[in-house]
Design an enzyme around this catalytic site. Structure first.
Site, PDB file in Angstrom:
ATOM      1  N   ASP A  64      15.453  27.070  39.258  1.00  0.00           N
ATOM      2  CA  ASP A  64      15.001  25.905  40.028  1.00  0.00           C
ATOM      3  C   ASP A  64      16.231  25.145  40.544  1.00  0.00           C
ATOM      4  OD1 ASP A  64      12.127  24.045  39.966  1.00  0.00           O
ATOM      5  OD2 ASP A  64      13.998  23.103  40.607  1.00  0.00           O
ATOM      6  N   ILE A  65      16.150  24.724  41.799  1.00  0.00           N
ATOM      7  CA  ILE A  65      17.305  24.087  42.430  1.00  0.00           C
ATOM      8  C   ILE A  65      17.522  22.651  41.922  1.00  0.00           C
ATOM      9  CG2 ILE A  65      16.199  23.072  44.472  1.00  0.00           C
ATOM     10  CD1 ILE A  65      18.468  24.459  46.115  1.00  0.00           C
TER      11      ILE A  65
ATOM     12  N   HIS B  80       3.775  29.254  41.570  1.00  0.00           N
ATOM     13  CA  HIS B  80       5.006  29.448  40.792  1.00  0.00           C
ATOM     14  C   HIS B  80       4.815  28.858  39.402  1.00  0.00           C
ATOM     15  CE1 HIS B  80       5.267  25.692  43.077  1.00  0.00           C
ATOM     16  NE2 HIS B  80       5.945  25.180  42.071  1.00  0.00           N
ATOM     17  N   PHE B  81       5.334  29.577  38.418  1.00  0.00           N
ATOM     18  CA  PHE B  81       5.344  29.101  37.039  1.00  0.00           C
ATOM     19  C   PHE B  81       6.735  28.568  36.730  1.00  0.00           C
ATOM     20  CE2 PHE B  81       1.363  30.469  35.037  1.00  0.00           C
ATOM     21  CZ  PHE B  81       0.851  31.254  36.048  1.00  0.00           C
ATOM     22  N   HIS B  82       6.792  27.338  36.216  1.00  0.00           N
ATOM     23  CA  HIS B  82       8.049  26.774  35.745  1.00  0.00           C
ATOM     24  C   HIS B  82       8.239  27.178  34.275  1.00  0.00           C
ATOM     25  CE1 HIS B  82       8.364  23.443  38.878  1.00  0.00           C
ATOM     26  NE2 HIS B  82       7.073  23.721  38.962  1.00  0.00           N
TER      27      HIS B  82
ATOM     28  N   HIS C 195       0.709  17.470  41.335  1.00  0.00           N
ATOM     29  CA  HIS C 195       2.177  17.521  41.446  1.00  0.00           C
ATOM     30  C   HIS C 195       2.720  18.816  42.032  1.00  0.00           C
ATOM     31  CE1 HIS C 195       2.494  13.731  39.353  1.00  0.00           C
ATOM     32  NE2 HIS C 195       1.665  14.198  38.438  1.00  0.00           N
ATOM     33  N   GLN C 196       1.884  19.557  42.764  1.00  0.00           N
ATOM     34  CA  GLN C 196       2.437  20.740  43.438  1.00  0.00           C
ATOM     35  C   GLN C 196       3.123  20.304  44.728  1.00  0.00           C
ATOM     36  OE1 GLN C 196      -0.391  23.790  44.653  1.00  0.00           O
ATOM     37  NE2 GLN C 196       1.223  25.334  44.838  1.00  0.00           N
TER      38      GLN C 196
HETATM   39  P1  AMP Z   1       6.073  22.074  42.112  1.00  0.00           P
HETATM   40  O1  AMP Z   1       6.074  20.572  42.044  1.00  0.00           O
HETATM   41  O2  AMP Z   1       5.393  22.689  40.938  1.00  0.00           O
HETATM   42  O3  AMP Z   1       5.541  22.592  43.438  1.00  0.00           O
HETATM   43  O4  AMP Z   1       7.590  22.487  41.977  1.00  0.00           O
HETATM   44  C1  AMP Z   1       8.392  22.916  43.037  1.00  0.00           C
HETATM   45  C2  AMP Z   1       9.746  23.223  42.451  1.00  0.00           C
HETATM   46  O5  AMP Z   1      10.468  24.004  43.381  1.00  0.00           O
HETATM   47  C3  AMP Z   1      10.602  21.985  42.150  1.00  0.00           C
HETATM   48  O6  AMP Z   1      10.957  21.991  40.762  1.00  0.00           O
HETATM   49  C4  AMP Z   1      11.826  22.175  43.049  1.00  0.00           C
HETATM   50  O7  AMP Z   1      13.019  21.733  42.457  1.00  0.00           O
HETATM   51  C5  AMP Z   1      11.825  23.670  43.285  1.00  0.00           C
HETATM   52  N1  AMP Z   1      12.468  24.104  44.508  1.00  0.00           N
HETATM   53  C6  AMP Z   1      12.251  23.651  45.756  1.00  0.00           C
HETATM   54  N2  AMP Z   1      13.013  24.320  46.643  1.00  0.00           N
HETATM   55  C7  AMP Z   1      13.720  25.233  45.940  1.00  0.00           C
HETATM   56  C8  AMP Z   1      14.681  26.224  46.261  1.00  0.00           C
HETATM   57  N3  AMP Z   1      15.082  26.418  47.519  1.00  0.00           N
HETATM   58  N4  AMP Z   1      15.208  26.972  45.284  1.00  0.00           N
HETATM   59  C9  AMP Z   1      14.822  26.783  43.999  1.00  0.00           C
HETATM   60  N5  AMP Z   1      13.914  25.878  43.616  1.00  0.00           N
HETATM   61  C10 AMP Z   1      13.376  25.096  44.574  1.00  0.00           C
END
Ligand code: AMP
Length: 141
Positions: free
Chosen positions: A30-31, A99-101, A92-93
């Site tokens: 994650d960035i 995607h799974f964190h 919060h998406q």
């Molecule tokens: P969500 O709120 O579950 O949709 O989480 C989206 C996640 O994507 C966040 O934790 C961001 O930091 C991450 N994210 C967004 N853009 C990128 C990227 N280019 N590379 C890696 N992670 C990203």
């Protein structure tokens, strides 16, 4: 490919810090990590939310998710972690590609913050919900 940042990463149009890839799944850092090692596990299929994902992609994700969790924990030396998957802006998406964190939890004040406002399950409501959900599963498994 759906027009999201993750679609572009999967297509190779923008870079990522890749940790795993197979025919159906990509995982990368994650960035904006909540903690060190925060990793995203993403199906290549461009489904916006989990309920829209095919069985094939779901199976591929399920097969590798525990393996990637083990690797993140081994790499960070952290034993506790959360796996989070948000569906819809109200949940919060922010990126509308499933995607799974994987979020390591090195200490009580680090990692994912949760407000878990639980209440007791009402028995009448439970009976009704079981009927509604099992019927829905039979109609659209
Ligand atoms: P969500 O709120 O579950 O949709 O989480 C989206 C996640 O994507 C966040 O934790 C961001 O930091 C991450 N994210 C967004 N853009 C990128 C990227 N280019 N590379 C890696 N992670 C990203």
């Amino acid at each position: 490919m759906a027009d999201t940042i993750f679609g572009k990463i999967i297509a190779g149009e923008i870079p990522c810090h890749r940790v795993y890839e197979d025919d159906r799944v990509l995982a990368f850092l994650d960035i904006n990590p909540l903690t060190r090692g925060h990793t995203l596990v993403v199906p290549k299929e461009p489904a916006a939310t989990l309920d829209q994902l095919s069985d094939e992609s779901a199976a591929a994700l399920g097969r590798v998710l525990p393996r990637i969790c083990r690797a993140v924990m081994a790499a960070t030396g952290v034993r506790e972690y959360n796996v989070l998957e948000n569906n819809g802006p109200g949940a919060h998406q922010a990126v509308f590609h499933v995607h799974f964190h994987i979020i390591p939890r090195p200490g009580p004040n680090e990692g994912l913050g949760l407000r878990w406002a639980a209440r007791s399950l009402d028995q009448g409501e439970a009976v009704e919900l079981v009927k509604l959900i099992t019927t829905a599963l039979q109609k659209a498994p």
